[in-house]
Design an enzyme around this catalytic site. Structure first.
Site, PDB file in Angstrom:
ATOM      1  N   ASN A   1       0.801  -1.220   0.000  1.00 31.66           N
ATOM      2  CA  ASN A   1       0.000   0.000   0.000  1.00 31.66           C
ATOM      3  C   ASN A   1       0.837   1.274   0.000  1.00 31.66           C
ATOM      4  O   ASN A   1       0.302   2.373  -0.146  1.00 31.66           O
ATOM      5  CB  ASN A   1      -0.934   0.011   1.219  1.00 31.66           C
ATOM      6  CG  ASN A   1      -0.173  -0.144   2.516  1.00 31.66           C
ATOM      7  OD1 ASN A   1       0.569  -1.115   2.683  1.00 31.66           O
ATOM      8  ND2 ASN A   1      -0.349   0.789   3.450  1.00 31.66           N
TER       9      ASN A   1
ATOM     10  N   GLY B   1       5.191   3.050  -0.536  1.00 31.04           N
ATOM     11  CA  GLY B   1       6.612   2.890  -0.824  1.00 31.04           C
ATOM     12  C   GLY B   1       6.905   1.929  -1.960  1.00 31.04           C
ATOM     13  O   GLY B   1       6.230   1.914  -2.993  1.00 31.04           O
ATOM     14  N   ILE B   2       7.935   1.124  -1.763  1.00 35.54           N
ATOM     15  CA  ILE B   2       8.359   0.181  -2.790  1.00 35.54           C
ATOM     16  C   ILE B   2       7.247  -0.806  -3.108  1.00 35.54           C
ATOM     17  O   ILE B   2       6.993  -1.124  -4.273  1.00 35.54           O
ATOM     18  CB  ILE B   2       9.636  -0.549  -2.336  1.00 35.54           C
ATOM     19  CG1 ILE B   2      10.838   0.411  -2.357  1.00 35.54           C
ATOM     20  CG2 ILE B   2       9.914  -1.762  -3.222  1.00 35.54           C
ATOM     21  CD1 ILE B   2      12.102  -0.165  -1.755  1.00 35.54           C
TER      22      ILE B   2
ATOM     23  N   ARG C   1      -2.196  -2.666   6.602  1.00 36.95           N
ATOM     24  CA  ARG C   1      -2.629  -2.632   7.999  1.00 36.95           C
ATOM     25  C   ARG C   1      -3.580  -1.470   8.254  1.00 36.95           C
ATOM     26  O   ARG C   1      -3.623  -0.889   9.330  1.00 36.95           O
ATOM     27  CB  ARG C   1      -1.422  -2.563   8.941  1.00 36.95           C
ATOM     28  CG  ARG C   1      -0.578  -3.837   8.886  1.00 36.95           C
ATOM     29  CD  ARG C   1       0.378  -3.945  10.033  1.00 36.95           C
ATOM     30  NE  ARG C   1       1.390  -2.896  10.015  1.00 36.95           N
ATOM     31  CZ  ARG C   1       2.328  -2.745  10.939  1.00 36.95           C
ATOM     32  NH1 ARG C   1       2.377  -3.572  11.972  1.00 36.95           N
ATOM     33  NH2 ARG C   1       3.209  -1.772  10.853  1.00 36.95           N
TER      34      ARG C   1
ATOM     35  N   ASP D   1      -1.661  -8.477   9.318  1.00 42.97           N
ATOM     36  CA  ASP D   1      -0.434  -8.268  10.069  1.00 42.97           C
ATOM     37  C   ASP D   1       0.389  -9.533   9.904  1.00 42.97           C
ATOM     38  O   ASP D   1      -0.001 -10.611  10.377  1.00 42.97           O
ATOM     39  CB  ASP D   1      -0.763  -8.020  11.544  1.00 42.97           C
ATOM     40  CG  ASP D   1       0.464  -7.738  12.392  1.00 42.97           C
ATOM     41  OD1 ASP D   1       1.585  -8.052  11.942  1.00 42.97           O
ATOM     42  OD2 ASP D   1       0.306  -7.240  13.519  1.00 42.97           O
TER      43      ASP D   1
ATOM     44  N   TYR E   1      17.421  -4.500  11.939  1.00 43.92           N
ATOM     45  CA  TYR E   1      16.997  -4.432  10.541  1.00 43.92           C
ATOM     46  C   TYR E   1      17.962  -5.207   9.635  1.00 43.92           C
ATOM     47  O   TYR E   1      17.542  -5.993   8.778  1.00 43.92           O
ATOM     48  CB  TYR E   1      16.927  -2.969  10.116  1.00 43.92           C
ATOM     49  CG  TYR E   1      16.375  -2.728   8.736  1.00 43.92           C
ATOM     50  CD1 TYR E   1      15.011  -2.799   8.481  1.00 43.92           C
ATOM     51  CD2 TYR E   1      17.216  -2.411   7.673  1.00 43.92           C
ATOM     52  CE1 TYR E   1      14.493  -2.573   7.214  1.00 43.92           C
ATOM     53  CE2 TYR E   1      16.714  -2.178   6.397  1.00 43.92           C
ATOM     54  CZ  TYR E   1      15.351  -2.257   6.181  1.00 43.92           C
ATOM     55  OH  TYR E   1      14.853  -2.033   4.914  1.00 43.92           O
TER      56      TYR E   1
ATOM     57  N   LYS F   1      17.142  -8.516   7.298  1.00 43.23           N
ATOM     58  CA  LYS F   1      17.275  -8.470   5.845  1.00 43.23           C
ATOM     59  C   LYS F   1      18.325  -9.471   5.345  1.00 43.23           C
ATOM     60  O   LYS F   1      18.182 -10.036   4.250  1.00 43.23           O
ATOM     61  CB  LYS F   1      17.618  -7.056   5.388  1.00 43.23           C
ATOM     62  CG  LYS F   1      16.487  -6.055   5.615  1.00 43.23           C
ATOM     63  CD  LYS F   1      15.221  -6.443   4.859  1.00 43.23           C
ATOM     64  CE  LYS F   1      14.151  -5.384   4.910  1.00 43.23           C
ATOM     65  NZ  LYS F   1      12.947  -5.733   4.131  1.00 43.23           N
TER      66      LYS F   1
END
Length: 234
Positions: free
Chosen positions: A11, A13-14, A34, A48, A140, A144
């Site tokens: 929904n 950004g990327i 969300r 979620d 993070y 990733k």
């Protein structure tokens, strides 16, 4: 043949750009969110990814509306940045639960139908930080980096059934997150990128749609950087 694509966190950004790129190709596109507005033309499902029950329900809703998921783009992610001496255990585990375990939950749910069909594409949105590292982003970066091990294991496990699993590793991309950087940090980051600019979400989306397309049917277990040269293949 028209395919069904599911983009988690599609929904904004990327993820939003990826969803729009697949729509432009004529795919049936579902996105998880969300509570935010979804791209026009997509089938939005509130989910979620830290909740396995919600993931199962989201897939069931997409299958009922659009048919079995042919392409999964595991994009949903969060950040919670601070130095390790200040980072709480909850901050660490919550980021991993969304970014890594959430992607695993979606892959687990997508796997059986893809195996039965003997066809499917799983694409995981990682980050240059997962290979390059970054101070203040231990949670993070770990999440990733974990996506690479997840995708490569799935590539070996599911490849004989016609299912591919690959990773896109974006660098700094013009999104709400990078827009909020103080100007001095933004300049510092740009100066460290050989192409001297941030990427655009559409440039990441182009790599995703290529991986999902016929031209990439013999590509699996790959990590494709879209980072302006920042990581140089790390």
């Amino acid at each position: 043949m028209t395919r069904t694509v599911l983009v988690t966190g599609g929904n904004r950004g990327i993820g939003r750009s990826v969803a729009e790129a697949f729509l432009a190709e004529g795919a049936r596109v579902a996105v998880t969110h969300r509570g935010d507005e979804c791209p026009q033309g997509t089938f939005g499902v509130k989910c979620d990814v830290t909740d396995g029950g919600q993931v199962d329900a989201a897939f069931a809703a997409v299958e009922a509306e659009l048919g079995p998921v042919d392409v999964l783009v595991a994009n949903a992610g969060i950040t919670d940045s601070t130095l390790i001496t200040r980072m709480t255990e909850d901050s660490f585990t919550s980021v991993l639960d969304t970014n890594l375990t959430g992607a695993w939950r979606c892959a687990r749910r997508a796997a059986a139908p893809m195996v039965r069909a003997r066809s499917g594409r799983m694409i995981f949105i990682s980050s240059v930080v997962g290979m390059y590292g970054s101070a203040g982003l231990t949670n993070y970066a770990a999440s990733k980096a974990g996506l690479i091990g997840l995708a490569r294991s799935l590539a070996r496990e599911l490849g004989s059934r016609g299912v591919t699993a690959n990773v896109i590793a974006p660098g700094y991309v013009n999104t709400d997150m990078t827009a909020s950087l103080p100007e001095q940090y933004g300049k510092q980051y740009r100066d460290s990128i050989p192409l001297r600019r941030f990427g655009e979400p559409a440039e990441v989306a182009g790599a995703v749609t290529w991986l999902a397309g016929e031209a990439a049917r013999y590509v699996t277990g790959a990590v494709i950087p879209v980072d302006g040269g920042l990581g140089m293949g790390h």
